[in-house]
Design an enzyme around this catalytic site. Structure first.
Site, short mmCIF file in Angstrom:
data_model
loop_
_atom_site.label_atom_id
_atom_site.label_comp_id
_atom_site.label_asym_id
_atom_site.label_seq_id
_atom_site.Cartn_x
_atom_site.Cartn_y
_atom_site.Cartn_z
N GLU A 441 0.84 -1.22 0.00
CA GLU A 441 0.00 0.00 0.00
C GLU A 441 0.86 1.26 0.00
O GLU A 441 0.50 2.27 0.58
CB GLU A 441 -0.92 0.03 1.22
C1 LIG Z 1 2.53 -9.52 -0.05
C2 LIG Z 1 2.29 -8.37 -0.97
C3 LIG Z 1 1.00 -8.04 -1.34
C4 LIG Z 1 0.77 -6.99 -2.23
N1 LIG Z 1 -0.51 -6.72 -2.67
C5 LIG Z 1 -0.69 -5.87 -3.71
C6 LIG Z 1 -1.97 -5.74 -4.35
O1 LIG Z 1 -2.96 -6.33 -3.93
N2 LIG Z 1 -2.06 -4.93 -5.43
C7 LIG Z 1 -1.00 -4.25 -5.92
O2 LIG Z 1 -1.14 -3.56 -6.93
N3 LIG Z 1 0.23 -4.34 -5.34
C8 LIG Z 1 0.40 -5.13 -4.25
N4 LIG Z 1 1.64 -5.25 -3.67
C9 LIG Z 1 2.74 -4.46 -4.17
C10 LIG Z 1 3.20 -3.38 -3.18
O3 LIG Z 1 2.24 -2.37 -3.05
C11 LIG Z 1 4.56 -2.88 -3.68
O4 LIG Z 1 5.49 -3.92 -3.43
C12 LIG Z 1 5.02 -1.61 -3.01
O5 LIG Z 1 4.18 -0.54 -3.35
C13 LIG Z 1 6.47 -1.23 -3.39
O6 LIG Z 1 6.72 -1.39 -4.75
P1 LIG Z 1 7.99 -2.24 -5.22
O7 LIG Z 1 7.94 -3.53 -4.51
O8 LIG Z 1 8.03 -2.27 -6.69
O9 LIG Z 1 9.25 -1.44 -4.67
P2 LIG Z 1 9.97 -0.20 -5.40
O10 LIG Z 1 8.95 0.78 -5.87
O11 LIG Z 1 10.94 -0.72 -6.38
O12 LIG Z 1 10.76 0.45 -4.18
C14 LIG Z 1 11.99 -0.09 -3.68
C15 LIG Z 1 12.49 0.81 -2.54
O13 LIG Z 1 12.75 2.12 -3.05
C16 LIG Z 1 12.04 3.09 -2.32
N5 LIG Z 1 11.60 4.15 -3.22
C17 LIG Z 1 11.00 4.02 -4.42
N6 LIG Z 1 10.74 5.22 -4.94
C18 LIG Z 1 11.16 6.15 -4.05
C19 LIG Z 1 11.15 7.57 -4.00
N7 LIG Z 1 10.62 8.31 -4.97
N8 LIG Z 1 11.67 8.18 -2.91
C20 LIG Z 1 12.20 7.46 -1.90
N9 LIG Z 1 12.23 6.12 -1.89
C21 LIG Z 1 11.71 5.47 -2.94
C22 LIG Z 1 10.88 2.34 -1.68
O14 LIG Z 1 10.39 2.98 -0.50
C23 LIG Z 1 11.49 0.98 -1.42
O15 LIG Z 1 12.15 1.00 -0.17
C24 LIG Z 1 1.87 -6.25 -2.74
C25 LIG Z 1 3.17 -6.58 -2.34
C26 LIG Z 1 3.40 -7.63 -1.49
C27 LIG Z 1 4.81 -7.99 -1.13
#
Ligand SMILES: Cc1cc2nc3c(=O)[nH]c(=O)nc-3n(C[C@H](O)[C@H](O)[C@H](O)COP(=O)(O)OP(=O)(O)OC[C@H]3O[C@@H](n4cnc5c(N)ncnc54)[C@H](O)[C@@H]3O)c2cc1C
Length: 593
Positions: A441
């Site tokens: 989220e």
């Molecule tokens: C168990 C689980 C359930 C989930 N359920 C859903 C779902 O139902 N629907 C859905 O759509 N998604 C879902 N997600 C996805 C989840 O919302 C994302 O994993 C999350 O938003 C982070 O995206 P990412 O994993 O691609 O990390 P990234 O976006 O690649 O981020 C990696 C790191 O970089 C940091 N970062 C990125 N951009 C910035 C910035 N501009 N400034 C500072 N720091 C930054 C982040 O905080 C993080 O620490 C789920 C994930 C999991 C693991």
């Protein structure tokens, strides 16, 4: 199996004594039907359901996990029956719109039931929760036909909802999603692309699953301004809602995760799946934010549920486990050692968790009151104020509460020593399950960025100032008996004011300061907010007598002396400047390779 007893006395205290909910409910037309006795009956029923139905399948669900066979996902043993019971009990429709068969209950009440659900089975709770979010998005942005088709079926538990945003290359940055929506001749769209990490993307709990999918139409503007939202059912259906053939949307695989193993996290493939636009084209993020804002408070409650159960078990263990003698004198001479509860450091861990739980619950109700005001009040000024306050506090309710909750779970696990690390007592599952709330989220870093960047700096403190003024006014009216709390609260507000002013000045010279400071600022802000909650609680407790109430100022004093001092450290860290982070060359990090 861990124990759980719903903290009903605390819930009643916050609803009735601190926030005097019945006065608020009676002041609004749509909630005037609700009284304390009805609310209490709902809480008691949920306390029974969560303890008797969900808790017993929490551990087995973790061990069995969700599984996929021939393109169909199956939930662990007992989940289907529990979901049927949940739906038949009317829980799916608790907060729903009465026009479509919902019960129209306020968030201040439904959040308590969410806490109990999360406390007993986080994996299970995610299935109905995603559906609740889909209801809100469809109710806010759907056409009358879409509302009539989907809302009653969600409320009855016949169908479920999902939210499909994330793609392999696009998590935080939704502006770069690649899923395409090409118009068909009949007004529908052909949706193609891959979504990952989709909670409840497939399962066997309902007859149909309705995906809310973010995608881009062929001529959409680049970035977030070109995102639209589509309704994509798993099974096609006719106008009467009779389910027919399979749509081109289904799970490719499920993730193997650290925790919430019974919640199916799916890779979803959309292959020319039929979808229908919801809301205006290119405005999909607005609809998604309706859903996500709701989910964000719920994620705070996921943390609170986990830390409440963790605390209850740790307290029970500390009363029972015999190790060493109490340094201030033997307490159990008839036994070979004293209970570990008599060691001050064990109490420190327990009270860390307990003080978080009480403040977090109060804070969640405080935010919920503004959500309810925004939804139910007819006073325009109050509605505007409520929207602003919800905008300011939602990232804190998600980011700060879940950071604190994991700490509380770990402190509670630590009380068990090695027995917390092994599976037997269930503490390691609580830590594993609760951890996800900091990540999805929108990660907690992104919540902090939202708080500082969009909700404070961008509007020059327009949302913040009334909040701080409200706290100062409250502190000004506090009774002399609670002077310790009043002084601490005013000091916290003054630190936040100073820090915010200095930060705004730093940001003018270097925009990186927002990103560099935000997590520490959010923690300082969160601690001030907890101090405000304790101030409200001690004032309310003072009007009552008995052990339950007399413990409130003691816990508040623990918080003031042992948790609140971190506020000043966090404030100093927030002002430490981005240079210490940005001066390091990229090569420095590459040296680790
Ligand atoms: C168990 C689980 C359930 C989930 N359920 C859903 C779902 O139902 N629907 C859905 O759509 N998604 C879902 N997600 C996805 C989840 O919302 C994302 O994993 C999350 O938003 C982070 O995206 P990412 O994993 O691609 O990390 P990234 O976006 O690649 O981020 C990696 C790191 O970089 C940091 N970062 C990125 N951009 C910035 C910035 N501009 N400034 C500072 N720091 C930054 C982040 O905080 C993080 O620490 C789920 C994930 C999991 C693991």
């Amino acid at each position: 199996m861990p124990i759980y007893n719903a903290p009903l006395e605390d819930m009643r205290f916050i609803l009735n004594d601190v926030f005097k909910v019945e006065d608020f409910w009676k002041s609004t037309e749509d909630l005037s039907f609700l009284d304390i006795a009805t609310a209490d009956a709902i809480l008691e029923e949920m306390a029974k359901f969560s303890k008797n139905v969900l808790l017993p399948i929490n551990r087995s669900g973790d061990e069995e996990g969700a599984r996929i066979e021939d393109g169909q996902v199956y939930t662990p043993k007992g989940f289907k029956e529990a979901f049927k019971q949940y739906a038949e009990g009317g829980w799916m429709s608790l907060a729903g719109d009465p026009e479509y068969g919902g019960q129209g209950m306020p968030k201040m009440l439904t959040m308590m039931s969410e806490e109990m659900l999360m406390a007993t089975n986080q994996s299970f709770t995610l299935y109905p929760n995603l559906t609740n979010g889909a209801c809100l998005a469809i109710n806010a942005y759907g056409s009358d036909e879409q509302k009539a088709m989907y809302l009653p079926r969600f409320y009855s538990g016949e169908w479920a909802g999902t939210m499909c945003l994330t793609e392999p290359h696009a998590g935080t940055d939704l502006g770069i999603i690649r899923t395409k929506a090409v118009p068909n001749d009949d007004g529908s769209y052909a949706i193609s692309g891959t979504k990952i990490f989709i909670t409840g993307g497939d399962h066997d709990l309902t007859d149909n699953i309705v995906h809310l999918v973010l995608a881009k139409t062929p001529d959409a503007p680049a970035g977030t301004r070109g995102i639209s939202m589509f309704i994509v059912p798993k099974f096609m259906h006719d106008d009467e809602g009779n389910v027919g053939e399979r749509n081109g949307a289904g799970p490719g695989s499920i993730e193997h995760k650290m925790g919430i193993k019974a919640s199916a996290t799916c890779v979803m493939n959309f292959d020319n799946a039929k979808g229908w636009l919801i809301g205006p084209e290119n405005k999909g993020l607005n609809a998604m934010f309706v859903m996500m804002n709701y989910e964000r408070l719920t994620m705070g409650l996921q943390g609170l549920g986990g830390s409440e159960t963790a605390y209850q078990n740790a307290a029970a263990y500390a009363l029972d486990r015999l190790q060493g003698r109490a340094s201030s004198g033997v307490t159990s001479p008839e036994k070979e050692a004293d209970p570990i509860l008599h060691h001050p450091d064990v109490r420190r861990m327990l009270l860390n968790a307990k003080s978080h739980n009480e403040a977090a619950r109060c804070f969640a109700v405080y935010v919920a009151k503004f959500l309810d005001t925004a939804k139910f009040s007819s006073d325009e000024a109050a509605v505007k104020e409520a929207h602003d306050r919800v905008a300011l506090l939602t990232p804190v309710a998600k980011g700060f509460l879940t950071d604190m909750a994991l700490d509380a779970c770990i402190d509670s696990q630590q009380v068990f020593g090695g027995h917390g690390y092994v599976r037997e007592w269930g503490m390691e599952q609580l830590v594993r399950d609760t951890r996800i709330a900091q990540i999805y989220e929108g990660t907690n870093g992104i919540q902090a960025l939202d708080l500082v960047g969009r909700k404070i700096v961008k509007n020059g403190g327009a949302f913040l100032t009334p909040y701080l003024e409200e706290i100062k006014t409250f502190a000004g009216g506090m009774s002399a008996e609670n002077a310790f709390m009043k002084d601490a609260l005013l000091d916290a507000v003054s630190t936040i004011e100073d820090t915010t002013n200095q930060l705004m000045a730093l940001v003018k010279d270097n925009i990186d300061e927002i990103n560099a400071s935000c997590v520490d600022y959010m923690h300082a802000f969160g601690l001030m907010s907890y101090a405000y909650m304790f101030a409200m609680m001690v004032e309310a407790a003072q009007e009552q007598s008995g052990d339950f109430y007399s413990a409130k100022p003691k816990l508040a004093e623990f918080f003031v002396k042992r948790r609140l001092p971190e506020l000043k450290a966090r404030a100093a860290m927030a002002l430490a400047g981005a240079d210490t982070l940005m001066d390091m060359s990229d090569e420095y990090f590459a040296q680790a390779l």
